[in-house]
Enzyme design. Structure first.
Site, PDB file in Angstrom:
ATOM      1  N   GLY A 149     -35.827 -75.342  11.786  1.00 45.12           N
ATOM      2  CA  GLY A 149     -35.564 -76.634  11.045  1.00 45.12           C
ATOM      3  C   GLY A 149     -34.246 -76.512  10.107  1.00 45.12           C
ATOM      4  CE1 TYR A 190     -36.539 -80.227   5.733  1.00 45.60           C
ATOM      5  CE2 TYR A 190     -37.879 -81.166   4.013  1.00 45.60           C
ATOM      6  CZ  TYR A 190     -37.685 -80.141   4.749  1.00 45.60           C
ATOM      7  OH  TYR A 190     -38.394 -78.885   4.666  1.00 45.60           O
TER       8      TYR A 190
HETATM    9  P1  NAD Z   1     -34.155 -70.974   7.054  1.00 48.25           P
HETATM   10  O1  NAD Z   1     -32.958 -71.709   7.125  1.00 48.25           O
HETATM   11  O2  NAD Z   1     -34.298 -69.769   6.416  1.00 48.25           O
HETATM   12  O3  NAD Z   1     -34.656 -70.877   8.699  1.00 48.25           O
HETATM   13  C1  NAD Z   1     -34.697 -72.040   9.671  1.00 48.25           C
HETATM   14  C2  NAD Z   1     -34.190 -71.354  10.955  1.00 48.25           C
HETATM   15  O4  NAD Z   1     -34.146 -72.421  11.800  1.00 48.25           O
HETATM   16  C3  NAD Z   1     -33.006 -70.535  10.814  1.00 48.25           C
HETATM   17  O5  NAD Z   1     -32.961 -69.336  11.324  1.00 48.25           O
HETATM   18  C4  NAD Z   1     -32.032 -71.492  11.756  1.00 48.25           C
HETATM   19  O6  NAD Z   1     -30.860 -70.798  12.354  1.00 48.25           O
HETATM   20  C5  NAD Z   1     -32.960 -72.381  12.682  1.00 48.25           C
HETATM   21  N1  NAD Z   1     -32.328 -73.345  13.148  1.00 48.25           N
HETATM   22  C6  NAD Z   1     -31.764 -74.337  12.585  1.00 48.25           C
HETATM   23  N2  NAD Z   1     -31.276 -75.344  13.505  1.00 48.25           N
HETATM   24  C7  NAD Z   1     -31.608 -74.849  14.739  1.00 48.25           C
HETATM   25  C8  NAD Z   1     -31.266 -75.443  15.938  1.00 48.25           C
HETATM   26  N3  NAD Z   1     -30.538 -76.524  16.223  1.00 48.25           N
HETATM   27  N4  NAD Z   1     -31.870 -74.569  17.100  1.00 48.25           N
HETATM   28  C9  NAD Z   1     -32.567 -73.415  16.749  1.00 48.25           C
HETATM   29  N5  NAD Z   1     -32.676 -73.071  15.540  1.00 48.25           N
HETATM   30  C10 NAD Z   1     -32.292 -73.768  14.492  1.00 48.25           C
HETATM   31  O7  NAD Z   1     -35.337 -72.141   6.455  1.00 48.25           O
HETATM   32  P2  NAD Z   1     -36.897 -71.969   6.222  1.00 48.25           P
HETATM   33  O8  NAD Z   1     -36.936 -72.102   4.822  1.00 48.25           O
HETATM   34  O9  NAD Z   1     -37.548 -70.517   6.596  1.00 48.25           O
HETATM   35  O10 NAD Z   1     -37.319 -73.238   7.145  1.00 48.25           O
HETATM   36  C11 NAD Z   1     -38.396 -72.917   8.094  1.00 48.25           C
HETATM   37  C12 NAD Z   1     -39.227 -74.157   8.050  1.00 48.25           C
HETATM   38  O11 NAD Z   1     -39.890 -74.356   6.772  1.00 48.25           O
HETATM   39  C13 NAD Z   1     -38.342 -75.416   8.315  1.00 48.25           C
HETATM   40  O12 NAD Z   1     -38.793 -76.320   9.184  1.00 48.25           O
HETATM   41  C14 NAD Z   1     -38.412 -76.135   6.977  1.00 48.25           C
HETATM   42  O13 NAD Z   1     -38.296 -77.335   7.074  1.00 48.25           O
HETATM   43  C15 NAD Z   1     -39.845 -75.740   6.526  1.00 48.25           C
HETATM   44  N6  NAD Z   1     -39.907 -76.005   5.001  1.00 48.25           N
HETATM   45  C16 NAD Z   1     -39.201 -74.753   4.419  1.00 48.25           C
HETATM   46  C17 NAD Z   1     -39.557 -75.096   2.797  1.00 48.25           C
HETATM   47  C18 NAD Z   1     -38.640 -74.254   1.909  1.00 48.25           C
HETATM   48  O14 NAD Z   1     -38.589 -74.674   0.855  1.00 48.25           O
HETATM   49  N7  NAD Z   1     -37.853 -73.183   2.222  1.00 48.25           N
HETATM   50  C19 NAD Z   1     -40.360 -76.013   2.423  1.00 48.25           C
HETATM   51  C20 NAD Z   1     -41.091 -76.698   3.181  1.00 48.25           C
HETATM   52  C21 NAD Z   1     -40.901 -76.599   4.679  1.00 48.25           C
END
Ligand code: NAD
Length: 256
Positions: free
Chosen positions: A71, A154
């Site tokens: 994401g 988002y």
């Molecule tokens: P992150 O950026 O560390 O990891 C996200 C990964 O998704 C990355 O490795 C990125 O390369 C990959 N990605 C992005 N676009 C892509 C695409 N077009 N094709 C393939 N892969 C793609 O972020 P995170 O915080 O680990 O997020 C993981 C999930 O958790 C996400 O869905 C995010 O919305 C959700 N989330 C995160 C938080 C937070 O505070 N970090 C809170 C709630 C939900």
């Protein structure tokens, strides 16, 4: 051998999930736009199909656990891109890999939503963008959203994905696959660091309540995901598990 498939495997929560599942002995196939066993751009239909085809090839068509964590954060000022990656990049893989999970003992899938899925008003339940997502109309959803409003992309994608998995509870349950969502709060990952670098969003984050007084580590969220995938959670299906340090309880104490 348990075959586990994880999107967003190169970073943050997805990476921590891979480490957790590998430590428990699973064969883990990671999917990401970079640095993964399967490199695929989940913002496009071609990239999603590539991810599905290569997953089937690598697992011999047998997937036991599926985690959809790829994401982008709301600081990315591209509303349509946010919808394509966060919503369609999740639901298309879910549906594309469903057949590979059928008949597998203990099959279980989990999508990573966000507690911001409920940050909007109740009117979001009837937002036309949400309806276009639920109707799987990518062109219409992309057309409806403000092109520069990543924050809206988002929230809408994270809201719709929860409803999408709940709508599949009957079919997936009868196929013997548990399907759930996790709703993390602020988690210390590169995505969250990106949010903090955006002055407007950083200001918003400052106003959010945090009863536990800290953000989560990706490993904390990965442990909940591993539990949800495990047989210890064998009667949890169609559920939304909140792991947000109590933020939602403060914002919406009388709703659940
Ligand atoms: P992150 O950026 O560390 O990891 C996200 C990964 O998704 C990355 O490795 C990125 O390369 C990959 N990605 C992005 N676009 C892509 C695409 N077009 N094709 C393939 N892969 C793609 O972020 P995170 O915080 O680990 O997020 C993981 C999930 O958790 C996400 O869905 C995010 O919305 C959700 N989330 C995160 C938080 C937070 O505070 N970090 C809170 C709630 C939900």
């Amino acid at each position: 051998m348990v075959n586990s498939v994880v999107t967003g495997s190169a970073s943050g929560i997805g990476k921590a999930v891979c480490e957790q599942l590998e430590a428990q002995g699973d064969r883990v196939v990671g999917i990401d736009i970079r640095d993964a066993e399967i490199n695929a751009d989940l913002s496009t239909t071609e990239g999603r199909q590539k991810a599905i085809d290569e997953t089937i090839e690598l697992t011999g068509g047998a997937v036991d656990r599926l985690v959809l964590a790829a994401g982008l954060g709301g600081q990315v000022t591209d509303g349509p891109l946010l919808l394509s990656v966060n919503y369609f990049g999740t639901v298309d893989l879910l549906d594309g890999l469903c057949d590979a999970m059928k008949g597998r003992s203990g099959a279980s899938a989990i999508v990573v939503s966000s507690n911001s899925s409920q940050f909007g008003s109740d009117a979001d339940y009837d937002n036309p963008i949400v309806h276009a997502l639920l109707d799987h109309d990518e062109a219409k959803a992309r057309e409806l959203i403000d092109p520069s409003d990543g924050g809206m992309g988002y929230m809408m994608s994270k809201h719709a994905i929860v409803r999408t998995i709940r709508r599949r509870a009957t079919q997936w349950g009868s196929d013997g696959i548990r399907l759930n969502a996790i709703v993390p709060g602020m988690t210390d990952t590169p995505l969250f660091q990106g949010v903090l670098k955006n002055p407007e969003m950083a200001q918003l984050v400052d106003t959010l309540p945090s009863p536990l007084g800290r953000v989560a580590t990706p490993e904390e969220i990965a442990k909940v995901i591993a539990f949800m995938l495990s047989d210890a959670a064998s009667y949890i299906h169609g559920s939304v598990v909140w792991a947000d340090g109590g933020m939602d309880a403060v914002i919406r104490p009388d709703k659940f």
